[in-house]
Design an enzyme around this catalytic site. Structure first.
Site, short mmCIF file in Angstrom:
data_model
loop_
_atom_site.label_atom_id
_atom_site.label_comp_id
_atom_site.label_asym_id
_atom_site.label_seq_id
_atom_site.Cartn_x
_atom_site.Cartn_y
_atom_site.Cartn_z
N TRP A 168 -2.05 0.60 -2.21
CA TRP A 168 -1.97 0.75 -0.76
C TRP A 168 -2.71 -0.37 -0.02
O TRP A 168 -2.30 -0.77 1.08
CB TRP A 168 -2.47 2.13 -0.34
CG TRP A 168 -1.55 3.19 -0.86
CD1 TRP A 168 -1.79 4.10 -1.84
CD2 TRP A 168 -0.18 3.41 -0.45
NE1 TRP A 168 -0.68 4.86 -2.08
CE2 TRP A 168 0.32 4.47 -1.24
CE3 TRP A 168 0.64 2.81 0.50
CZ2 TRP A 168 1.62 4.95 -1.11
CZ3 TRP A 168 1.95 3.27 0.63
CH2 TRP A 168 2.42 4.34 -0.17
N ASP B 279 -8.32 3.00 5.67
CA ASP B 279 -7.18 3.89 5.41
C ASP B 279 -7.70 5.07 4.59
O ASP B 279 -7.78 5.01 3.37
CB ASP B 279 -6.09 3.14 4.65
CG ASP B 279 -4.93 4.04 4.24
OD1 ASP B 279 -4.96 5.25 4.56
OD2 ASP B 279 -4.01 3.53 3.58
N LYS C 16 -2.27 14.91 2.79
CA LYS C 16 -3.18 15.12 1.66
C LYS C 16 -4.13 16.28 1.95
O LYS C 16 -4.02 17.34 1.34
CB LYS C 16 -3.98 13.85 1.38
CG LYS C 16 -3.21 12.55 1.44
CD LYS C 16 -2.24 12.37 0.29
CE LYS C 16 -1.63 10.98 0.31
NZ LYS C 16 -0.73 10.72 -0.83
#
Length: 358
Positions: free
Chosen positions: A101, A171, A195
């Site tokens: 990511w 992030d 999540k």
């Protein structure tokens, strides 16, 4: 037989939250309609929006001089929104890349500025965190970006990087609300909801007031932090159902005792699974122990030909979504807030029994 969800995302929601959604789905607040059918401008939904922001601020102890935004587009949308909001064309931004990511964030940023990778874990196949010192940071950079937890590689920063006076952007998609965070250390925190926050479709952004008002002229209104802050995240129709569900998750987290309690529970779950892996001759975690994620635990079998048998047996035992990401293979157990200790205990019992039979 109980069923346990180890999906990396969209991920498990707390049972109490799912039950509440089921009860209210067709009749929210006695209105005779679903929350999905209520205008975001209605008094009821505006109250929900205000309440959810206050709950999130309490959970994370967000300082007053930060805006809390409820956006759309996921973390991937923020790969563009961040440079559009807090940098200008031709500027540099520094990136600490610890996995998949982080790489994605760098690639997207190239559309808007000059990314400078100051630390990269690629040389270790993203199995350990790259070292970054304050001296590595360009003092003229618009910001420094990093990913505290990488869901695919299973690495996690336990300490916040020191970046001097440069705004730090994180992030936090896969670890926000899993333990306390010192928000004052950051310029921007963003997190996709799927999540630990709620259903996919919502993105939480926490941004320092000092960084508002810097958006480029071409920044779309739905990505403009300043416009969204002024409109209380309702510059357009927000993802109302996901926002409603997130509010219920925030309420659940407070009822559970807050992030100190949740963080301790997450540490226990991760320790149980890692200890089982480390004591085994069949299972192996490839991540350097000091850098292991508490949220996402990848593991391999010393005999790869047994992996499919392991996954089929796990499915039959009610242990769902343990297959590893396609880029790395193997297995992965995601231990988000809503995954109870009983789920990890059941997984460990199955792993031990499978090893005895292997």
């Amino acid at each position: 037989m109980p069923v346990y969800n180890f999906s990396a995302g969209p991920a498990a929601l707390p049972g109490a939250v799912l039950a509440r959604i089921g009860e209210e789905l067709g009749d929210w607040q006695g209105r005779g309609v679903s929350v999905m059918e209520v205008s975001h401008r209605s008094r009821e939904f505006v109250q929900l929006a205000d309440r959810s922001e206050k709950r999130l601020r309490r959970l994370l102890k967000v300082p007053d001089k930060y805006a809390v935004l409820f956006m759309q587009g996921g973390a991937t949308g923020q790969f563009a929104a961040v440079p559009l909001n807090i940098s200008q064309p031709g500027e540099i931004a520094d990136f600490i890349v610890s996995g998949y990511w982080g790489e994605k964030a760098v690639a997207q940023s190239r559309c808007y500025l000059d990314p400078n990778v100051i630390a990269d874990g690629r040389e270790h196949d993203y199995r350990r965190l790259p070292e970054c010192t304050p001296e590595s940071v360009d003092g003229d950079a618009a910001y420094v970006h990093y990913t505290p937890n990488e869901t695919i590689g299973g690495v996690e920063y336990r300490d916040v990087p020191e970046v001097g006076g440069v705004p730090l952007v994180a992030d936090y998609s896969s670890s926000l609300l899993s333990e306390p965070v010192d928000v004052s250390r950051f310029g921007v925190i963003y997190a996709g909801a799927q999540k630990n926050i709620g259903p996919a479709g919502l993105t939480v952004v926490i941004v320092s007031d000092e960084l508002l008002g810097r958006a480029r002229a071409e920044t779309p209104s739905v990505m403009n932090y300043t416009m969204l802050a002024s409109a209380k995240s309702m510059a357009n129709t927000p993802p109302t159902f996901a926002w409603y569900a997130a509010d219920l998750v925030f309420e659940w987290l407070e009822a559970e005792g807050g992030l100190d309690v949740i963080g301790a529970q997450n540490a226990r779950k991760a320790a149980l699974l890692y200890n089982t892996i480390d004591r085994s001759d069949l299972y192996h975690n490839p991540v350097w122990p000091a850098h292991r994620s508490r949220m996402n635990v990848p593991f391999l079998l010393t005999s790869p030909k047994l992996e499919n048998e392991f996954l089929v047996g796990a499915e039959s035992a009610g242990l769902r979504y343990l297959k590893g990401h396609r880029s790395v293979g193997g297995m992965r157990a995601s231990l988000y807030n809503a995954v109870p200790l009983a789920a990890v205990e059941a997984l460990v019992e199955y792993m031990r029994e499978f090893e005895r039979r292997a």
